[in-house]
Design an enzyme around this catalytic site. Sequence first.
Site, mmCIF file in Angstrom:
data_model
loop_
_atom_site.group_PDB
_atom_site.id
_atom_site.type_symbol
_atom_site.label_atom_id
_atom_site.label_comp_id
_atom_site.label_asym_id
_atom_site.label_seq_id
_atom_site.Cartn_x
_atom_site.Cartn_y
_atom_site.Cartn_z
ATOM 1 N N ARG A 103 12.315 -4.846 -1.214
ATOM 2 C CA ARG A 103 10.931 -4.609 -1.629
ATOM 3 C C ARG A 103 10.093 -5.838 -1.345
ATOM 4 O O ARG A 103 10.496 -6.954 -1.665
ATOM 5 C CB ARG A 103 10.875 -4.346 -3.146
ATOM 6 C CG ARG A 103 11.461 -3.067 -3.567
ATOM 7 C CD ARG A 103 10.926 -2.587 -4.887
ATOM 8 N NE ARG A 103 10.773 -3.565 -5.948
ATOM 9 C CZ ARG A 103 10.325 -3.271 -7.151
ATOM 10 N NH1 ARG A 103 9.961 -2.039 -7.436
ATOM 11 N NH2 ARG A 103 10.231 -4.182 -8.081
ATOM 12 N N THR A 107 3.669 -6.200 -2.717
ATOM 13 C CA THR A 107 3.215 -4.803 -2.685
ATOM 14 C C THR A 107 4.228 -3.832 -3.292
ATOM 15 O O THR A 107 3.881 -2.674 -3.558
ATOM 16 C CB THR A 107 2.973 -4.364 -1.235
ATOM 17 O OG1 THR A 107 4.241 -4.408 -0.536
ATOM 18 C CG2 THR A 107 1.986 -5.292 -0.527
ATOM 19 N N ASP A 199 16.554 -7.451 -12.138
ATOM 20 C CA ASP A 199 16.787 -7.313 -10.698
ATOM 21 C C ASP A 199 18.285 -7.105 -10.467
ATOM 22 O O ASP A 199 19.085 -8.027 -10.666
ATOM 23 C CB ASP A 199 16.292 -8.582 -9.978
ATOM 24 C CG ASP A 199 16.397 -8.446 -8.467
ATOM 25 O OD1 ASP A 199 17.489 -8.101 -7.966
ATOM 26 O OD2 ASP A 199 15.383 -8.688 -7.787
ATOM 27 N N ASP A 202 20.121 -9.561 -8.028
ATOM 28 C CA ASP A 202 20.300 -10.898 -8.610
ATOM 29 C C ASP A 202 21.384 -10.874 -9.690
ATOM 30 O O ASP A 202 22.222 -11.782 -9.769
ATOM 31 C CB ASP A 202 18.986 -11.389 -9.228
ATOM 32 C CG ASP A 202 17.976 -11.795 -8.163
ATOM 33 O OD1 ASP A 202 18.343 -11.869 -6.973
ATOM 34 O OD2 ASP A 202 16.803 -12.026 -8.530
HETATM 35 C C1 PRP Z 1 16.038 -3.252 -5.531
HETATM 36 C C2 PRP Z 1 16.987 -2.099 -5.758
HETATM 37 C C3 PRP Z 1 16.392 -1.005 -4.910
HETATM 38 C C4 PRP Z 1 14.910 -1.266 -5.034
HETATM 39 C C5 PRP Z 1 14.319 -0.285 -6.004
HETATM 40 O O1 PRP Z 1 16.301 -3.890 -4.338
HETATM 41 O O2 PRP Z 1 18.318 -2.379 -5.446
HETATM 42 O O3 PRP Z 1 16.816 -1.049 -3.558
HETATM 43 O O4 PRP Z 1 14.766 -2.604 -5.535
HETATM 44 O O5 PRP Z 1 12.944 -0.409 -6.075
HETATM 45 P P1 PRP Z 1 11.960 0.713 -5.532
HETATM 46 O O6 PRP Z 1 12.433 2.028 -6.072
HETATM 47 O O7 PRP Z 1 10.623 0.313 -6.114
HETATM 48 O O8 PRP Z 1 11.948 0.670 -4.046
HETATM 49 P P2 PRP Z 1 15.484 -5.175 -3.845
HETATM 50 O O9 PRP Z 1 14.351 -4.739 -2.985
HETATM 51 O O10 PRP Z 1 15.143 -6.028 -5.025
HETATM 52 O O11 PRP Z 1 16.503 -5.906 -2.862
HETATM 53 P P3 PRP Z 1 17.805 -6.762 -3.216
HETATM 54 O O12 PRP Z 1 18.869 -5.796 -3.707
HETATM 55 O O13 PRP Z 1 18.189 -7.383 -1.919
HETATM 56 O O14 PRP Z 1 17.431 -7.779 -4.268
HETATM 57 N N1 URA Z 2 14.577 -3.370 -8.401
HETATM 58 C C1 URA Z 2 15.404 -3.849 -9.360
HETATM 59 O O1 URA Z 2 16.450 -4.439 -9.048
HETATM 60 N N2 URA Z 2 15.044 -3.672 -10.651
HETATM 61 C C2 URA Z 2 13.932 -3.028 -11.015
HETATM 62 O O2 URA Z 2 13.676 -2.889 -12.223
HETATM 63 C C3 URA Z 2 13.092 -2.554 -10.009
HETATM 64 C C4 URA Z 2 13.437 -2.732 -8.715
#
Ligand code: PRP
Ligand code: URA
Length: 207
Positions: A103, A107, A199, A202
């Site tokens: 994400r 945005t 997150d 993380d």
């Molecule tokens: C997180 C999660 C999803 C997304 C969900 O990933 O694992 O893929 O956010 O959010 P959305 O429904 O609003 O799209 P992130 O983009 O944080 O990536 P990461 O796992 O690499 O930290």
């Molecule tokens: N991605 C995450 O990992 N947690 C949230 O709450 C939303 C998006």
Amino acid sequence: MNPPVILTHPLALSHLTEMRRFDTPPRRFRWHLHRLAEMLFLEASRSLDTSALRVLTPLAETAGAALARPIVLVPVLRAGLGLSEAILPLVPDAVVAHLGIRRDEETAKPVPYYANLPAALAEADVFLLDPMLATGGSACAAAAQLKAAGARRMRMINVVSCPEGLAALGAEHPDVPVFTAALDDGLNEKCYIVPGLGDAGDRCFGT
Ligand code: PRP
Ligand code: URA
């Protein structure tokens, strides 16, 4: 909004509760995520088609069954890896296809950055794996990429969903059922799920 299948098993609730705690360390977070992933996969795979076959036991011939189609697991990087690691031992012949989607921090829109998909998606039962369904942007983008690559039978395995994410996925991909452990209240101003678990990437990997 797609009505999700929500796990209500007491063990699922207790694993999710430990994942939600702010001070659960990554190794414990992953352990509970793995246990939940196994339960979610058992539920999501309940409706898989099977083909009848006959086997010989040491004593007699009897009726049996095998999965009708190959299985493809698609973790969305990074947090989806926590689901695929636990599910693969249950279906060791599955193909694991990876999608990298993050994400944008400003945005909250999905930014695809990696894809490695098998050629034979059309014949497979595809499981889209992502623990978080927040705005639904990542799940919609992943489902669209998988359909463009030929996927026709898809299920999503998720840990924490919310009305916004389910509505977005239901509007764009009403044919993708969601299996989840929780339907939370909604999103905060930063598009994080509340109460959620923070997150997921993380928390899984300690970053
Ligand atoms: C997180 C999660 C999803 C997304 C969900 O990933 O694992 O893929 O956010 O959010 P959305 O429904 O609003 O799209 P992130 O983009 O944080 O990536 P990461 O796992 O690499 O930290
Ligand atoms: N991605 C995450 O990992 N947690 C949230 O709450 C939303 C998006």
